[in-house]
Design a protein around this motif. Structure first.
Motif, PDB file in Angstrom:
ATOM      1  N   PHE A  46      -0.895  69.662   0.436  1.00  0.00           N
ATOM      2  CA  PHE A  46      -0.040  68.349  -0.534  1.00  0.00           C
ATOM      3  C   PHE A  46      -0.975  68.160  -1.255  1.00  0.00           C
ATOM      4  O   PHE A  46      -0.992  66.864  -2.042  1.00  0.00           O
ATOM      5  CB  PHE A  46       0.997  67.116   0.284  1.00  0.00           C
ATOM      6  CG  PHE A  46       2.015  68.271   0.328  1.00  0.00           C
ATOM      7  CD1 PHE A  46       3.482  68.063  -0.612  1.00  0.00           C
ATOM      8  CD2 PHE A  46       2.415  68.917   0.779  1.00  0.00           C
ATOM      9  CE1 PHE A  46       4.270  68.573  -0.352  1.00  0.00           C
ATOM     10  CE2 PHE A  46       4.139  69.621   1.926  1.00  0.00           C
ATOM     11  CZ  PHE A  46       5.148  69.309   0.514  1.00  0.00           C
ATOM     12  N   TYR A  47      -2.170  67.836  -1.197  1.00  0.00           N
ATOM     13  CA  TYR A  47      -3.229  67.283  -1.740  1.00  0.00           C
ATOM     14  C   TYR A  47      -3.818  67.124  -3.227  1.00  0.00           C
ATOM     15  O   TYR A  47      -4.005  66.430  -3.649  1.00  0.00           O
ATOM     16  CB  TYR A  47      -4.506  67.518  -0.856  1.00  0.00           C
ATOM     17  CG  TYR A  47      -5.298  68.751  -1.102  1.00  0.00           C
ATOM     18  CD1 TYR A  47      -5.842  69.560  -1.937  1.00  0.00           C
ATOM     19  CD2 TYR A  47      -4.627  70.006   0.118  1.00  0.00           C
ATOM     20  CE1 TYR A  47      -6.121  71.603  -2.235  1.00  0.00           C
ATOM     21  CE2 TYR A  47      -5.382  71.426  -0.034  1.00  0.00           C
ATOM     22  CZ  TYR A  47      -5.810  71.931  -0.960  1.00  0.00           C
ATOM     23  OH  TYR A  47      -5.798  72.908  -1.180  1.00  0.00           O
ATOM     24  N   LYS A  67      -1.047  66.458  -5.350  1.00  0.00           N
ATOM     25  CA  LYS A  67      -0.139  65.867  -5.753  1.00  0.00           C
ATOM     26  C   LYS A  67       0.177  66.600  -6.330  1.00  0.00           C
ATOM     27  O   LYS A  67       1.179  66.325  -7.438  1.00  0.00           O
ATOM     28  CB  LYS A  67      -0.939  64.572  -6.195  1.00  0.00           C
ATOM     29  CG  LYS A  67      -2.076  63.376  -5.042  1.00  0.00           C
ATOM     30  CD  LYS A  67      -2.543  62.116  -5.807  1.00  0.00           C
ATOM     31  CE  LYS A  67      -3.089  61.539  -4.968  1.00  0.00           C
ATOM     32  NZ  LYS A  67      -3.840  62.218  -3.952  1.00  0.00           N
ATOM     33  N   GLU A  71       4.139  67.497  -8.475  1.00  0.00           N
ATOM     34  CA  GLU A  71       5.234  66.537  -9.111  1.00  0.00           C
ATOM     35  C   GLU A  71       6.155  67.594  -9.190  1.00  0.00           C
ATOM     36  O   GLU A  71       7.645  66.744  -9.295  1.00  0.00           O
ATOM     37  CB  GLU A  71       4.449  65.721 -10.044  1.00  0.00           C
ATOM     38  CG  GLU A  71       3.307  65.022  -9.941  1.00  0.00           C
ATOM     39  CD  GLU A  71       2.882  64.365 -11.260  1.00  0.00           C
ATOM     40  OE1 GLU A  71       3.030  65.435 -12.375  1.00  0.00           O
ATOM     41  OE2 GLU A  71       1.320  63.600 -11.799  1.00  0.00           O
TER      42      GLU A  71
END
Length: 206
Positions: free
Chosen positions: A167-168, A170, A172
């Motif tokens: 999840f680093y 980010k 969408e």
């Protein structure tokens, strides 16, 4: 061309998006994808991804859903029970193989060298020829038998990439999550990818 020839097995573990995004990434990288879809894998693609292989190919599906008009790679399809297919032989050159998603049934077949269908046989060939084999299990939790099967594949030279996206970057969308796994698969296969920025490079400006 064999250096860009990748065998892809799709089985019935939930996670059709991982299969579609991995094949998409391979095609956009110019690979020749040799595709084997199990009976339950085909059902999975239809139910989860809206892709009916009786009506359209993966490139056609991508063109319809993403507007991709040009795909540099190509897909060669095999039937699950065609044990006489080219990819069942070690003499047929390929860079490697990925099973995505990999059901626990297929995991067991590969770990124990069963070769009961073309996916299992092609994976067995990949291991015996010392080529790169990647399996992407999605099952959770895992029992002791499944864990031992994963260890057996790793000990035989395969690589296990659990369908556990980071999840680093980010994410969408669901596609972002699946692209992370597809990118890790391409990394292991030694194929350049730009699906996500490796950890640390965003800080270094790389």
């Amino acid at each position: 061309m064999s250096e860009m020839r990748i065998v892809v097995g799709v089985t019935g573990a939930s996670g059709a998006i991982y299969a579609v995004r991995t094949v998409r990434a391979l095609l956009l990288a110019g690979c020749e994808v040799h595709l084997i879809v199990s009976t339950f894998g085909a059902r999975l693609l239809r139910d989860e991804a809206g892709l009916d292989l009786e009506e359209e190919t993966i490139p056609e599906h991508l063109a319809r859903t993403e507007g991709l008009t040009s795909v540099s790679g190509r897909v060669v399809r095999y039937e699950e029970n065609d044990l006489g297919a080219a990819v069942s032989s070690g003499s047929y050159p390929a860079r490697g193989m990925v099973v995505v998603p990999c059901s626990t049934k297929t995991l067991s077949g590969i770990a124990n060298g069963a070769s009961l269908n073309l996916i299992e046989r092609a994976a067995d060939v990949t291991l015996k020829e010392r080529r790169t084999l990647v399996v992407v299990p999605r099952e959770a939790p895992l029992n002791l038998i499944q864990l031992r099967n994963l260890v057996a594949i790793s000990e035989a030279g395969g690589t296990v990439i659990p369908a556990s996206p980071g999840f680093y970057q980010k994410p969408e969308t669901f596609e972002d999550l699946a692209d992370f796994i597809a990118g890790r698969v391409l990394n292991v296969l030694g194929i350049p990818q730009k699906l996500f920025t490796p950890w640390g490079l965003e800080r270094d400006g790389g």
